[in-house]
Design an enzyme around this catalytic site. Structure first.
Site, PDB file in Angstrom:
ATOM      1  N   HIS A  84       0.913  -1.106  -0.105  1.00 38.09           N
ATOM      2  CA  HIS A  84      -0.023   0.074   0.018  1.00 38.09           C
ATOM      3  C   HIS A  84       0.844   1.232  -0.026  1.00 38.09           C
ATOM      4  CE1 HIS A  84       0.570   0.832   4.332  1.00 38.09           C
ATOM      5  NE2 HIS A  84       0.489  -0.574   4.366  1.00 38.09           N
ATOM      6  N   CYS A 123       3.111  -5.157   6.581  1.00 42.43           N
ATOM      7  CA  CYS A 123       2.715  -4.667   5.148  1.00 42.43           C
ATOM      8  C   CYS A 123       3.968  -4.117   4.507  1.00 42.43           C
ATOM      9  CB  CYS A 123       1.725  -3.583   5.337  1.00 42.43           C
ATOM     10  SG  CYS A 123       0.171  -4.199   5.687  1.00 42.43           S
TER      11      CYS A 123
END
Length: 184
Positions: A141, A159
């Site tokens: 992201h 992440c």
């Protein structure tokens, strides 16, 4: 507003979109023109097929293979010690400016986080776009303006963080089902 939970990461009001909708949603314009993308095309002679994402954690780089021995290389932030994910997965979903609620592990360290950070908020850690993976609570992201300096470090809860302009570029290239390999 319905809650969508993808790969263990909570998104509220997130929409799955095609690459064409990303540009029409104004995401590229919202990023602005003051920063230069850090991605570059490089030689990549490894035996991976075109259209695959390779995350080299030791380099803190993500490669999107393009074939003919080349790849597009992006700088990334990876998971901090004990949180970095390794292995194989695939892109499970693609989202533009998803709303975000912290997973339990993040909430333990930050109990004062709001229940939901709306998509498009300058405080939303998902940034301009997210590609969720088939691994629990892992996504590739964008990031907030204040967290841009974390790209190139081991800073996340697992992440893969990218500059917003780079995640938008990758969003256009990768499809749902794209193979992802994270290696040391």
């Amino acid at each position: 507003m319905s809650k969508l939970r993808a790969s263990g990461i909570s998104f509220l009001g997130a929409i799955r979109v095609s690459a064409g909708l990303l540009a029409s949603a104004g995401v590229c314009a919202a990023i602005g023109t003051t920063s230069v993308a850090a991605r570059e095309t490089v030689a990549f002679p490894q035996p991976y097929p075109p259209g695959m994402i390779i995350i080299k954690q030791s380099e803190r780089r993500l490669y999107f293979t393009t074939g003919s021995g080349t790849a597009i290389r992006y700088p990334i932030a990876i998971g901090r010690a004990g949180k970095a994910w390794q292995g194989e997965a695939y892109v499970q979903g693609k989202y533009v400016e998803p709303a975000w609620s912290a997973p339990a592990v993040v909430r333990q360290d930050h109990p004062n986080f709001p229940a939901v950070i709306p998509g498009g908020s300058p405080r939303n850690p998902m940034g301009a776009a997210a590609l969720t993976l088939s691994v629990s609570e892992v996504a590739i992201h964008g990031t907030t303006q204040s967290m841009r300096k974390s790209v190139g470090t081991a800073a996340s809860y697992g992440c893969i963080r990218m500059y917003n302009e780079d995640v938008v570029d990758l969003f256009h290239r990768a499809q749902v089902g794209t193979r992802v390999l994270a290696i040391p």
